[in-house]
Design a protein around this motif. Structure first.
Motif, PDB file in Angstrom:
ATOM      1  N   TYR A 132      -8.993  -1.166   4.600  1.00  0.00           N
ATOM      2  CA  TYR A 132      -8.622  -1.940   3.417  1.00  0.00           C
ATOM      3  C   TYR A 132      -9.736  -1.811   2.392  1.00  0.00           C
ATOM      4  N   LYS A 133      -9.446  -2.173   1.165  1.00  0.00           N
ATOM      5  CA  LYS A 133     -10.469  -2.121   0.125  1.00  0.00           C
ATOM      6  C   LYS A 133     -10.230  -3.240  -0.879  1.00  0.00           C
ATOM      7  N   ARG A 134     -11.277  -3.568  -1.595  1.00  0.00           N
ATOM      8  CA  ARG A 134     -11.193  -4.582  -2.644  1.00  0.00           C
ATOM      9  C   ARG A 134     -11.223  -3.889  -3.997  1.00  0.00           C
ATOM     10  N   VAL A 135     -10.344  -4.320  -4.898  1.00  0.00           N
ATOM     11  CA  VAL A 135     -10.316  -3.790  -6.256  1.00  0.00           C
ATOM     12  C   VAL A 135     -10.608  -4.935  -7.226  1.00  0.00           C
ATOM     13  N   ASP A 136     -10.795  -4.603  -8.485  1.00  0.00           N
ATOM     14  CA  ASP A 136     -11.217  -5.611  -9.462  1.00  0.00           C
ATOM     15  C   ASP A 136     -10.073  -6.470  -9.997  1.00  0.00           C
ATOM     16  N   ILE A 137      -8.859  -5.970  -9.923  1.00  0.00           N
ATOM     17  CA  ILE A 137      -7.721  -6.686 -10.511  1.00  0.00           C
ATOM     18  C   ILE A 137      -6.760  -7.101  -9.402  1.00  0.00           C
ATOM     19  N   GLU A 138      -6.376  -8.371  -9.421  1.00  0.00           N
ATOM     20  CA  GLU A 138      -5.456  -8.848  -8.387  1.00  0.00           C
ATOM     21  C   GLU A 138      -4.028  -8.385  -8.660  1.00  0.00           C
ATOM     22  N   ASP A 139      -3.271  -8.237  -7.606  1.00  0.00           N
ATOM     23  CA  ASP A 139      -1.863  -7.865  -7.700  1.00  0.00           C
ATOM     24  C   ASP A 139      -1.039  -9.073  -7.254  1.00  0.00           C
ATOM     25  N   ASP A 140      -0.521  -9.807  -8.224  1.00  0.00           N
ATOM     26  CA  ASP A 140       0.217 -11.040  -7.929  1.00  0.00           C
ATOM     27  C   ASP A 140       1.663 -10.701  -7.561  1.00  0.00           C
ATOM     28  N   ARG A 163      -6.882  -9.360  -4.468  1.00  0.00           N
ATOM     29  CA  ARG A 163      -7.642  -8.190  -4.920  1.00  0.00           C
ATOM     30  C   ARG A 163      -7.821  -7.160  -3.802  1.00  0.00           C
ATOM     31  N   TYR A 164      -7.273  -7.442  -2.650  1.00  0.00           N
ATOM     32  CA  TYR A 164      -7.428  -6.527  -1.520  1.00  0.00           C
ATOM     33  C   TYR A 164      -6.188  -5.660  -1.355  1.00  0.00           C
ATOM     34  N   ARG A 165      -6.424  -4.419  -0.955  1.00  0.00           N
ATOM     35  CA  ARG A 165      -5.351  -3.435  -0.785  1.00  0.00           C
ATOM     36  C   ARG A 165      -5.471  -2.773   0.586  1.00  0.00           C
ATOM     37  N   SER A 166      -4.327  -2.424   1.137  1.00  0.00           N
ATOM     38  CA  SER A 166      -4.294  -1.670   2.388  1.00  0.00           C
ATOM     39  C   SER A 166      -2.919  -1.041   2.543  1.00  0.00           C
TER      40      SER A 166
END
Length: 350
Positions: A146-154, A190-193
């Motif tokens: 997983y990774k953290r990005v700067d913009i959240e995905d609501d 803000r986390y993606r996987s």
């Protein structure tokens, strides 16, 4: 005399809390820096109460002397805990990727040494495909799932829903505590996987956070207490850097706890539930100066998550709910550890 008894009982409560902290940290094999900092805040206030009590009228000299020794010991603990907190924060950040790579290289070397030395045995029956260099393989293995990005995905509207609730009540309620939970919710998004379990890993804890915000602003006693505080305290709608840093670490720790699951591997469910139970047992109630009714609402959400971890039928969900229990407890400890947020709980008690 009744006040003296109350303060001595407070010291005994603090003592049992410290013992539980030490034992649970030994069992878990790690130290929660936010819990350390919340204990530090409690120690500071307990020592001050103890010192104030020593000067009260009617306190025998022998009692005052003994209380002085206790206050001195508390001061010694106060000086040690910040050092422990800094070490715990460094440990919580995790090992450096290079260490992960070196560990993998060591394991690979052992496996290579265990291969047969007979040249005939080493000849493949079919032509093998070119493989990545060992270092690149190690890097790929060490790569996070997983990774953290700067913009959240609501994706499910849970951030905007929480924001709307706060906006609606911000004209008559003090909203700093709800904003803390909003920002924790935002950080989750803000986390993606690519894991198929990532949706529930984000959505389930976010739903708890929205529920907490609603509870604080729309239900008794939170709604009334935050309305009263609105007229007594300056309006605060943004977090300070240290407050943000704590919730970011808490969310990072949450996903770290799900790393194995997101990789498609099933961790030991009983161990996860045991960790969640330990976190719940160590839930921080703070000192007598804090508004306990709001703290109880957070405790109830933690208990709900723990019950889901215990009774869910799907092992993956059990693991997620166990980590949610730990996350909510850690975020609550972060609130108790931050002077400004703790002060809000204190002012609502007045």
């Amino acid at each position: 005399m009744d006040e003296l008894v109350d303060r001595l009982l407070l010291i005994e409560t603090l003592n049992s809390t410290l013992i539980h902290f030490i034992l649970s940290s030994q069992v878990e094999g790690s130290v929660d820096p936010d819990r350390v900092d919340s204990l530090t805040q409690g120690l500071l206030r307990a020592r001050k109460w103890m010192e104030d009590t020593m000067s009260m009228e009617g306190i025998p000299k022998s009692t005052a002397d003994m209380m002085g020794l206790i206050a001195k010991r508390l001061a010694q603990l106060e000086s040690l805990l910040p050092k422990l907190s800094e070490k715990a924060k460094a440990a919580e950040a995790g090992r450096h990727p290079t260490q992960e790579i070196l560990s993998f290289l060591d394991e690979t070397t052992v496996r290579q040494q265990a291969m047969p030395t007979n040249p005939q045995a080493a000849i493949p029956l079919v032509e093998t495909q070119p493989t990545l260099p060992l270092y690149e393989t190690a890097v790929a293995k060490a790569k996070e799932v997983y990774k953290r990005v700067d913009i959240e995905d609501d994706q499910w509207g849970l951030v905007s829903q929480a924001q709307q609730i706060i906006d609606q009540y911000s004209k008559r309620c003090h909203v700093l505590l709800p904003v803390f939970w909003l920002e924790a919710n935002r950080e989750l998004h803000r986390y993606r996987s690519d894991s198929p379990l990532m949706e529930e890993a984000i959505k389930l804890p976010a739903e708890y956070m929205v529920k907490i915000i609603k509870t604080l602003l729309t239900e008794a006693p939170g709604a009334r207490l935050l309305q009263d505080l609105y007229s007594k305290r300056a309006h605060e709608t943004t977090l300070e850097a240290s407050e943000t840093e704590r919730l970011e670490r808490a969310v990072a720790k949450y996903f770290s706890g799900l790393d194995e699951l997101l990789r498609g591997q099933m961790p030991n469910v009983e161990d996860k539930i045991s960790e969640a139970q330990t976190a719940f047992d160590g839930f921080g109630w703070g000192g007598p100066e804090l508004e306990k009714r709001l703290i109880k609402r957070i405790n109830q959400r933690c208990e709900e998550a723990l019950q889901e971890a215990t009774h869910a039928t799907e092992p993956a969900r059990q693991v997620i709910y166990a980590e949610i229990t730990k996350l909510l407890s850690k975020l609550h400890h972060a609130i108790l550890a931050e002077p400004r947020l703790r002060e809000v709980l204190s002012q609502m008690k007045l």
